[in-house]
Enzyme design. Structure first.
Site, short mmCIF file in Angstrom:
data_model
loop_
_atom_site.label_atom_id
_atom_site.label_comp_id
_atom_site.label_asym_id
_atom_site.label_seq_id
_atom_site.Cartn_x
_atom_site.Cartn_y
_atom_site.Cartn_z
N LYS A 83 0.83 -1.19 0.00
CA LYS A 83 0.00 0.00 0.00
C LYS A 83 0.87 1.25 0.00
CE LYS A 83 -3.96 1.92 2.54
NZ LYS A 83 -4.91 1.68 3.66
N SER A 158 -9.27 2.79 2.11
CA SER A 158 -8.16 3.35 1.35
C SER A 158 -7.23 2.29 0.76
CB SER A 158 -7.36 4.29 2.26
OG SER A 158 -6.79 3.58 3.37
N SER A 182 -10.72 0.69 6.04
CA SER A 182 -9.90 0.68 4.82
C SER A 182 -9.39 -0.68 4.39
CB SER A 182 -8.70 1.63 5.01
OG SER A 182 -9.14 2.96 5.10
#
Length: 472
Positions: A83, A158, A182
């Protein structure tokens, strides 16, 4: 040799077995995934930084280790994407912000380092909203990431880029993080598995707020077994982190008899608005849990009084501490959600912070007592299906107006405040062909039990085996 297209949808555990048994080299596995990225990513925009030569060097290291008679670790040779909020040494990490567009860290975040130490092959970074703000993956640097099942719709966030990369066969494993949902939200919308561990189960380091419990790192994968595989690697105490839980055995058998286990069922988690398509898709889970798995299901939910207020205060304080300087110097360049959080954080008083802690303590006690009577709580992961990718956040859910950018995520953020483990596991599809996950919430510290129930659901439904057409 196995068809490369089929290879990228093998489970991570299967791929490790192929490489360790010398049926396939790590370089062959990597090449298959790099080809999938080249073919599929232009359709979804999930991978924002790709480092193929770096990855090939790591794959070569894995093959050389096998030639010497030993595997590197549980993640031996697995193509991984990280990420873009997690620091990666020598690999660009932008946090989705123009302010850090050229940032190249000198060290890895602990989760990334542990994956590499266990043999993972780092291919690059996955897209995020700016500073992970909101559950819609878009930013000024790279644009938006499309849903794996319909790129005209949002993938969530996210950890949206990670979920799409997994769903489309571009990576075998991915790391993610979760403050307001997320890891769970994008997993639900892309038909993969995302686990938000118990607070402190996966140590967070480096960490500017070492006792901040809302944000947690966790794994994402296409199967529950592959999530458990990653937890074997990342869920170990570290003396540099102030929050640590004792090590648990994530290598144990996932199969379990759930006969008679008490399960609470909540379709709204405290009266939140939920789109009827989500409610309808989730409804058959009750019969599955009771009639197939043998659990004792009852309508029940913990008292969520004060949870939203406490979460909002703590999140705003986090943004003020971590992004206050950026706000003062570059306010106009920041996403509207970041500005909104920072401005709320700037206005907080010590009394506000104290009230938030008191509300959290009260909520924790109520949830702890509730979970003592119910081993699991089942709830939706999302309150509506994916919305158009051009929209930053939905203004309405089930006819109820939404007044701020993350109001529609409270079905996840309410659990974040309590610190309990929660997983999103693939369960169903809407009539439009969009994935719907099931949120399984467990007792504090009972991460493996949550994975066991998720594995049972996964085994019965087989929903996670349905692939997006654009990846085939």
């Amino acid at each position: 040799m196995e068809d490369r297209h089929d290879l990228v949808f093998r489970t991570a555990r299967e791929l490790v077995g192929l490489m360790v048994d010398r049926q396939m080299s790590a370089r062959e596995v990597l090449d298959a995934h790099l080809e999938q990225i080249e073919r599929v990513d232009p359709k979804v925009n999930a991978v924002v930084t790709l480092v193929p030569e770096h990855a090939r060097a790591m794959a070569r290291r894995a093959d050389e280790a096998i030639a010497r008679g030993r595997a590197l670790g549980p993640l031996h040779g697995l193509p991984a994407l990280h990420k873009d909020l997690a620091d990666t040494a020598g690999i660009r990490t932008t946090y989705g912000s123009p302010l850090t567009a050229g940032h190249v860290p000198r060290r890895n975040t602990l989760v990334v380092q542990r994956m590499i130490d266990a043999g993972a092959v780092s291919m690059g970074k996955t897209n995020v909203p700016e500073y992970g703000t909101g559950s819609q993956t878009y930013n000024p640097l790279f644009g938006a990431t499309g849903n794996a099942y319909d790129p005209t719709l949002t993938c969530g966030g996210s950890s949206g880029g990670a979920a799409v990369a997994l769903a489309t066969g571009m990576a075998a494993v991915c790391d993610g993080s979760d403050m307001a949902g997320s890891l769970r939200n994008p997993a639900a919308w892309n038909n993969v598995v995302g686990l938000r561990p118990t607070a402190g189960r996966v140590p967070v380091w480096p960490n500017s707020m070492p006792v901040f419990t809302l944000a947690q790192y966790g794994p994402m994968a296409r199967t529950v077994g592959d999530v458990a595989l990653q937890m074997r690697v990342v869920a170990r105490p570290d003396s540099r982190a102030l929050m640590n839980l004792p090590e648990a055995d994530f290598g144990a058998a996932l199969d379990r008899d759930f006969t008679g286990v008490r399960v609470a069922w909540s379709s709204t988690l405290g009266g939140l608005p939920v789109d009827e398509r989500i409610t309808a898709a989730m409804a058959p889970a009750r019969a599955l849990l009771q009639d197939v798995l043998g659990t004792a299901v009852e309508d029940a939910e913990p008292d969520m009084t004060g949870v939203d207020e406490a979460f909002g205060i703590m999140r705003a304080a986090y943004y003020w501490q971590n992004h206050g300087e950026d706000y003062r110097a570059h306010r106009a360049q920041l996403d509207e959600g970041v500005r909104w959080e920072v401005e709320r954080g700037r206005a907080l008083t010590v009394l506000d912070l104290g009230r938030a802690e008191r509300l959290r303590a009260e909520a924790h006690d109520r949830v702890h007592a509730f979970m003592a009577a119910h081993e699991f709580l089942i709830a939706p992961v999302v309150q509506l299906p994916p919305f158009p990718v051009q929209e930053h956040w939905p203004r309405e859910v089930a006819g109820v107006p939404q007044t701020y950018y993350r109001e529609w995520m409270r079905v996840c953020s309410r659990i974040s405040l309590t610190g309990n483990p929660a997983v999103s596991v693939p369960f169903a599809f809407t009539p439009e062909g969009l994935p719907v996950g099931l949120q399984i919430i467990g007792r504090f510290g009972a991460d493996f039990a949550v994975l066991q129930l998720a594995h049972a659901v996964e085994t019965v439904t087989g929903t996670g085996k349905r692939r997006p057409a654009l990846a085939l």
